[in-house]
Design a protein around this motif. Structure first.
Motif, PDB file in Angstrom:
ATOM      1  N   SER A 105       7.240 -14.398 -13.510  1.00 35.61           N
ATOM      2  CA  SER A 105       7.795 -13.209 -13.789  1.00 35.61           C
ATOM      3  C   SER A 105       9.222 -13.139 -13.613  1.00 35.61           C
ATOM      4  CB  SER A 105       7.097 -12.104 -13.163  1.00 35.61           C
ATOM      5  OG  SER A 105       5.621 -12.047 -13.406  1.00 35.61           O
ATOM      6  N   ILE A 108      11.005 -15.392 -15.900  1.00 32.15           N
ATOM      7  CA  ILE A 108      10.997 -14.860 -17.597  1.00 32.15           C
ATOM      8  C   ILE A 108      11.915 -13.795 -17.404  1.00 32.15           C
ATOM      9  CG2 ILE A 108       9.322 -13.579 -18.953  1.00 32.15           C
ATOM     10  CD1 ILE A 108       7.077 -15.394 -18.091  1.00 32.15           C
ATOM     11  N   TYR A 109      12.062 -12.968 -16.517  1.00 34.16           N
ATOM     12  CA  TYR A 109      12.957 -11.650 -16.414  1.00 34.16           C
ATOM     13  C   TYR A 109      14.161 -12.225 -16.296  1.00 34.16           C
ATOM     14  CZ  TYR A 109      15.802  -7.814 -14.688  1.00 34.16           C
ATOM     15  OH  TYR A 109      16.585  -7.263 -14.684  1.00 34.16           O
ATOM     16  N   ASN A 110      14.674 -13.373 -15.653  1.00 32.84           N
ATOM     17  CA  ASN A 110      16.096 -14.086 -15.546  1.00 32.84           C
ATOM     18  C   ASN A 110      16.374 -14.633 -17.036  1.00 32.84           C
ATOM     19  OD1 ASN A 110      18.341 -15.258 -14.527  1.00 32.84           O
ATOM     20  ND2 ASN A 110      17.340 -17.037 -13.697  1.00 32.84           N
ATOM     21  N   LEU A 111      15.333 -15.166 -17.833  1.00 33.87           N
ATOM     22  CA  LEU A 111      15.669 -15.835 -18.840  1.00 33.87           C
ATOM     23  C   LEU A 111      15.704 -14.746 -20.037  1.00 33.87           C
ATOM     24  CD1 LEU A 111      12.924 -18.816 -19.028  1.00 33.87           C
ATOM     25  CD2 LEU A 111      15.577 -19.004 -18.722  1.00 33.87           C
ATOM     26  N   ILE A 112      15.052 -13.563 -20.058  1.00 31.19           N
ATOM     27  CA  ILE A 112      15.426 -12.400 -20.831  1.00 31.19           C
ATOM     28  C   ILE A 112      16.832 -11.887 -20.747  1.00 31.19           C
ATOM     29  CG2 ILE A 112      14.448 -10.331 -21.480  1.00 31.19           C
ATOM     30  CD1 ILE A 112      11.732 -11.371 -21.070  1.00 31.19           C
ATOM     31  N   THR A 113      17.217 -11.833 -19.282  1.00 34.03           N
ATOM     32  CA  THR A 113      18.361 -11.048 -19.284  1.00 34.03           C
ATOM     33  C   THR A 113      19.435 -11.961 -19.900  1.00 34.03           C
ATOM     34  OG1 THR A 113      17.532 -10.065 -17.190  1.00 34.03           O
ATOM     35  CG2 THR A 113      19.850 -10.060 -17.285  1.00 34.03           C
ATOM     36  N   GLN A 114      19.447 -13.151 -19.359  1.00 38.94           N
ATOM     37  CA  GLN A 114      20.352 -14.088 -19.855  1.00 38.94           C
ATOM     38  C   GLN A 114      20.697 -14.248 -21.339  1.00 38.94           C
ATOM     39  OE1 GLN A 114      19.400 -17.902 -18.061  1.00 38.94           O
ATOM     40  NE2 GLN A 114      19.629 -16.876 -15.830  1.00 38.94           N
ATOM     41  N   TRP A 115      19.546 -14.363 -22.188  1.00 39.58           N
ATOM     42  CA  TRP A 115      19.292 -14.236 -23.515  1.00 39.58           C
ATOM     43  C   TRP A 115      20.108 -13.001 -23.850  1.00 39.58           C
ATOM     44  CZ3 TRP A 115      16.637 -11.086 -27.234  1.00 39.58           C
ATOM     45  CH2 TRP A 115      16.949 -11.496 -28.367  1.00 39.58           C
ATOM     46  N   GLU A 116      19.806 -11.796 -23.552  1.00 43.46           N
ATOM     47  CA  GLU A 116      20.303 -10.488 -23.788  1.00 43.46           C
ATOM     48  C   GLU A 116      21.866 -10.446 -23.548  1.00 43.46           C
ATOM     49  OE1 GLU A 116      17.959  -7.714 -21.448  1.00 43.46           O
ATOM     50  OE2 GLU A 116      16.549  -7.475 -23.132  1.00 43.46           O
ATOM     51  N   ASP A 117      22.165 -11.257 -22.516  1.00 43.47           N
ATOM     52  CA  ASP A 117      23.697 -11.320 -22.299  1.00 43.47           C
ATOM     53  C   ASP A 117      24.401 -12.130 -23.081  1.00 43.47           C
ATOM     54  OD1 ASP A 117      23.434  -9.500 -19.954  1.00 43.47           O
ATOM     55  OD2 ASP A 117      23.386 -11.355 -18.838  1.00 43.47           O
ATOM     56  N   GLU A 119      23.353 -12.619 -26.348  1.00 43.63           N
ATOM     57  CA  GLU A 119      23.404 -11.803 -27.635  1.00 43.63           C
ATOM     58  C   GLU A 119      24.482 -10.726 -27.638  1.00 43.63           C
ATOM     59  OE1 GLU A 119      21.393 -12.234 -30.659  1.00 43.63           O
ATOM     60  OE2 GLU A 119      21.012 -14.136 -29.464  1.00 43.63           O
TER      61      GLU A 119
END
Length: 123
Positions: A105, A108-117, A119
């Protein structure tokens, strides 16, 4: 970069430094090094190398090290660095199913945050 995971009682403290320092140069008074190795963070991803520390005679515990380093990078509260399950007491032990879920988790949270940054930067 190099890192050392320190422990005192239940408290876990990851420390990251440049490759110019030796692992044994890193010290925290009252803490014992329990794991050490090399870390790469390309584009914010956390990758733990298989190599350990010759100067400390420690190997990395890749799953646990990634879990605590991720918590540090995400600037999570100090309470998340408490090791009440004594995970580092036996670094050869397998993570429980729940520990694997928590670590996954965090990644996954780290990857989502990085992707949002990324974008947000594109806009």
């Amino acid at each position: 970069m190099k890192y050392v995971i320190f422990k005192r009682k239940e408290l876990i403290v990851p420390v990251i430094t440049s490759e110019m320092a030796t692992h044994s140069d890193l010290k925290l008074e009252g803490f014992e090094p329990v794991s050490a190795g090399f870390i790469y963070m390309p584009k914010g991803l956390i990758i733990i190398d298989n190599r350990g520390s010759e100067s400390l005679g420690l190997k990395p515990n890749k799953e646990l090290d990634e879990k605590y380093i991720t918590k540090m990078v995400l600037d999570l509260p100090a309470s998340t660095f408490l090791d009440f399950n004594n995970e580092y007491s036996n670094t050869d032990a397998k993570m429980t199913k729940r520990q694997q879920q928590v670590a996954a988790s965090m990644v996954i949270y780290n990857l989502i945050t990085q992707w949002e940054d990324l974008e947000t930067q594109k806009r």
